[in-house]
Each structure stands twice: as C-alpha cells, then as structure tokens.
Design a protein around this motif. Sequence first.
Motif, PDB file in Angstrom:
ATOM      1  N   PRO A  40       0.809  -1.207   0.000  1.00 11.30           N
ATOM      2  CA  PRO A  40       0.000   0.000   0.000  1.00 11.30           C
ATOM      3  C   PRO A  40       0.851   1.271   0.000  1.00 11.30           C
ATOM      4  O   PRO A  40       2.007   1.255   0.432  1.00 11.30           O
ATOM      5  CB  PRO A  40      -0.788  -0.108   1.308  1.00 11.30           C
ATOM      6  N   GLN A  41       0.254   2.353  -0.472  1.00 15.61           N
ATOM      7  CA  GLN A  41       0.878   3.663  -0.294  1.00 15.61           C
ATOM      8  C   GLN A  41       0.874   3.931   1.208  1.00 15.61           C
ATOM      9  O   GLN A  41      -0.107   3.638   1.894  1.00 15.61           O
ATOM     10  CB  GLN A  41       0.069   4.740  -1.046  1.00 15.61           C
ATOM     11  N   LEU A  42       1.962   4.460   1.721  1.00 19.03           N
ATOM     12  CA  LEU A  42       2.062   4.800   3.144  1.00 19.03           C
ATOM     13  C   LEU A  42       2.665   6.186   3.315  1.00 19.03           C
ATOM     14  O   LEU A  42       3.549   6.580   2.553  1.00 19.03           O
ATOM     15  CB  LEU A  42       2.967   3.802   3.880  1.00 19.03           C
ATOM     16  N   GLY A  43       2.199   6.879   4.325  1.00 15.13           N
ATOM     17  CA  GLY A  43       2.804   8.146   4.729  1.00 15.13           C
ATOM     18  C   GLY A  43       2.847   8.190   6.238  1.00 15.13           C
ATOM     19  O   GLY A  43       2.018   7.562   6.913  1.00 15.13           O
ATOM     20  N   TRP A  44       3.838   8.903   6.786  1.00 13.79           N
ATOM     21  CA  TRP A  44       3.913   9.004   8.240  1.00 13.79           C
ATOM     22  C   TRP A  44       4.468  10.359   8.626  1.00 13.79           C
ATOM     23  O   TRP A  44       5.158  11.028   7.865  1.00 13.79           O
ATOM     24  CB  TRP A  44       4.741   7.871   8.846  1.00 13.79           C
ATOM     25  N   SER A  45       4.117  10.752   9.853  1.00 14.62           N
ATOM     26  CA  SER A  45       4.568  12.044  10.377  1.00 14.62           C
ATOM     27  C   SER A  45       4.682  11.944  11.892  1.00 14.62           C
ATOM     28  O   SER A  45       4.233  10.982  12.496  1.00 14.62           O
ATOM     29  CB  SER A  45       3.577  13.151   9.985  1.00 14.62           C
ATOM     30  N   GLY A  46       5.286  12.964  12.477  1.00 18.73           N
ATOM     31  CA  GLY A  46       5.418  13.011  13.933  1.00 18.73           C
ATOM     32  C   GLY A  46       6.655  12.333  14.474  1.00 18.73           C
ATOM     33  O   GLY A  46       6.718  12.025  15.667  1.00 18.73           O
ATOM     34  N   ALA A  47       7.665  12.119  13.618  1.00 14.37           N
ATOM     35  CA  ALA A  47       8.891  11.460  14.096  1.00 14.37           C
ATOM     36  C   ALA A  47       9.619  12.355  15.085  1.00 14.37           C
ATOM     37  O   ALA A  47       9.745  13.561  14.872  1.00 14.37           O
ATOM     38  CB  ALA A  47       9.806  11.128  12.924  1.00 14.37           C
ATOM     39  N   PRO A  48      10.117  11.785  16.162  1.00 17.10           N
ATOM     40  CA  PRO A  48      10.853  12.556  17.151  1.00 17.10           C
ATOM     41  C   PRO A  48      12.183  13.076  16.599  1.00 17.10           C
ATOM     42  O   PRO A  48      12.733  12.515  15.647  1.00 17.10           O
ATOM     43  CB  PRO A  48      11.118  11.557  18.285  1.00 17.10           C
ATOM     44  N   ALA A  49      12.682  14.134  17.216  1.00 10.67           N
ATOM     45  CA  ALA A  49      14.017  14.641  16.872  1.00 10.67           C
ATOM     46  C   ALA A  49      15.017  13.506  17.035  1.00 10.67           C
ATOM     47  O   ALA A  49      14.881  12.669  17.914  1.00 10.67           O
ATOM     48  CB  ALA A  49      14.380  15.814  17.785  1.00 10.67           C
ATOM     49  N   ALA A  55      11.914   1.889   9.583  1.00 11.51           N
ATOM     50  CA  ALA A  55      11.640   0.517   9.163  1.00 11.51           C
ATOM     51  C   ALA A  55      10.130   0.389   9.051  1.00 11.51           C
ATOM     52  O   ALA A  55       9.386   1.047   9.791  1.00 11.51           O
ATOM     53  CB  ALA A  55      12.184  -0.480  10.173  1.00 11.51           C
ATOM     54  N   VAL A  56       9.668  -0.441   8.121  1.00 10.84           N
ATOM     55  CA  VAL A  56       8.241  -0.672   7.919  1.00 10.84           C
ATOM     56  C   VAL A  56       8.009  -2.180   7.856  1.00 10.84           C
ATOM     57  O   VAL A  56       8.754  -2.902   7.181  1.00 10.84           O
ATOM     58  CB  VAL A  56       7.746  -0.010   6.609  1.00 10.84           C
ATOM     59  N   LEU A 128       0.380  -2.848   9.722  1.00 11.48           N
ATOM     60  CA  LEU A 128       1.541  -2.147   9.169  1.00 11.48           C
ATOM     61  C   LEU A 128       2.114  -1.288  10.285  1.00 11.48           C
ATOM     62  O   LEU A 128       1.382  -0.530  10.926  1.00 11.48           O
ATOM     63  CB  LEU A 128       1.126  -1.274   7.992  1.00 11.48           C
ATOM     64  N   THR A 129       3.398  -1.422  10.538  1.00 12.33           N
ATOM     65  CA  THR A 129       4.061  -0.640  11.585  1.00 12.33           C
ATOM     66  C   THR A 129       5.218   0.126  10.970  1.00 12.33           C
ATOM     67  O   THR A 129       5.998  -0.432  10.201  1.00 12.33           O
ATOM     68  CB  THR A 129       4.594  -1.572  12.703  1.00 12.33           C
ATOM     69  N   VAL A 130       5.295   1.410  11.311  1.00 11.40           N
ATOM     70  CA  VAL A 130       6.432   2.246  10.916  1.00 11.40           C
ATOM     71  C   VAL A 130       7.205   2.552  12.191  1.00 11.40           C
ATOM     72  O   VAL A 130       6.638   3.008  13.187  1.00 11.40           O
ATOM     73  CB  VAL A 130       5.971   3.552  10.239  1.00 11.40           C
ATOM     74  N   ARG A 160       6.869   5.000  16.995  1.00 12.05           N
ATOM     75  CA  ARG A 160       6.251   3.877  16.305  1.00 12.05           C
ATOM     76  C   ARG A 160       4.796   4.234  16.039  1.00 12.05           C
ATOM     77  O   ARG A 160       4.129   4.838  16.877  1.00 12.05           O
ATOM     78  CB  ARG A 160       6.336   2.627  17.180  1.00 12.05           C
ATOM     79  N   GLY A 161       4.305   3.822  14.882  1.00  9.48           N
ATOM     80  CA  GLY A 161       2.896   4.023  14.560  1.00  9.48           C
ATOM     81  C   GLY A 161       2.391   2.854  13.750  1.00  9.48           C
ATOM     82  O   GLY A 161       3.168   2.173  13.076  1.00  9.48           O
ATOM     83  N   THR A 162       1.079   2.594  13.812  1.00  5.63           N
ATOM     84  CA  THR A 162       0.511   1.454  13.095  1.00  5.63           C
ATOM     85  C   THR A 162      -0.702   1.868  12.290  1.00  5.63           C
ATOM     86  O   THR A 162      -1.358   2.889  12.564  1.00  5.63           O
ATOM     87  CB  THR A 162       0.105   0.316  14.051  1.00  5.63           C
TER      88      THR A 162
END
Length: 170
Positions: A40-49, A55-56, A128-130, A160-162
């Motif tokens: 699937p197309q995936l997007g993510w945001s909110g990564a810590p400094a 990894a996905v 799905l986990t990023v 981490r997000g799912t």
Amino acid sequence: MTRHDIPALHVSSESFKEGQTLPPAQRSGKMRAGGQDESPQLGWSGAPAGTRSYAVTMFDPDAPGHGGFWHWAVLDLPGGVTSLPAGAGAEDNRRLPPGALQLKNDAGFRGYLGAAPPPGHGPHRYILTVYALDVEQSGLDAGSSPAKLEAKLAPHILGRGTLTGIFERH
C-alpha cells in the motif's frame, strides 16, 4: 524508555483507512486470494528529533500456527523519507529509496506479500508498523528474519505508529 513511553507516529495510507477491508491490490495473487501483491501507499509524520532512519513491517497476528505471519519488512529507509508509493514492496526494489533493504517474508521472498488468510478462518488483521530509529543503518542484512526484527531494533526505536487493514476469505 518502556514500550508504552515510545512516542506515536501518525501513519496513513491512500490505499485504505484504519480498520477497513484491504482492497484487492493489497491482497495476494501469489497465494490465490484474488489480489495483486502490491504494497500500500504509506505516509507518516510526527517522528521525534534524532530520527535517522525508518523501518516498515506488515504482520498478520491471526495467521494459523505459532507466531503469526510476516508479509513485509523494509529497513534502512533514510530519515528524510516520510512516505512510500504503492508498490514500493516489489521484489525488484526499484520503488524503494537507495539503501533500503527488504527482508524475506514468511513466504520466502524479499518483498511484499498481500493478505491471504485461509478460507473460512475468519477476519485477519494486517498490521503495518512504521518505526522511527536513531540509527541510519539497522545492522541487519537481507538474510535476517523479520521475526527477530523488533527485538533487534528495540534499543533504537524513537517512535512507532501502526495502520491496520482487515481481510477475510469465505
């Protein structure tokens, strides 16, 4: 930092929404589930400094047998990457950023294997986990098992997000 203290990433997809049935593109053709084995197309945001890579993974905890079923694992995505196009999990790696590495899934090949629960087994969750990591390279190689991935990455997880899709075959 305990597991519960890990900051949450926001993960989304143009392919499906949280809790929805996976569309045919994300189902398996190789395992005769009427699909196309397209990640699937995936997007993510909110990564810590301090995030230096991602990894996905995609895991089915409802698969029969012990320990579930790993459908996809991609590592060493550069820290500046915050999305993957549909089909990034192709076996030829051509849609992944340079340096990214796919591990063998539980079907035995490097790439994305779509959803394919046994007919009549009930609904399965495809999680799905990023992972946002504090290292540029995971230290794993293409021969590594996805089942050992989270333990190996655990000391490096900053966030981490799912996103979970559902599929059932009758």
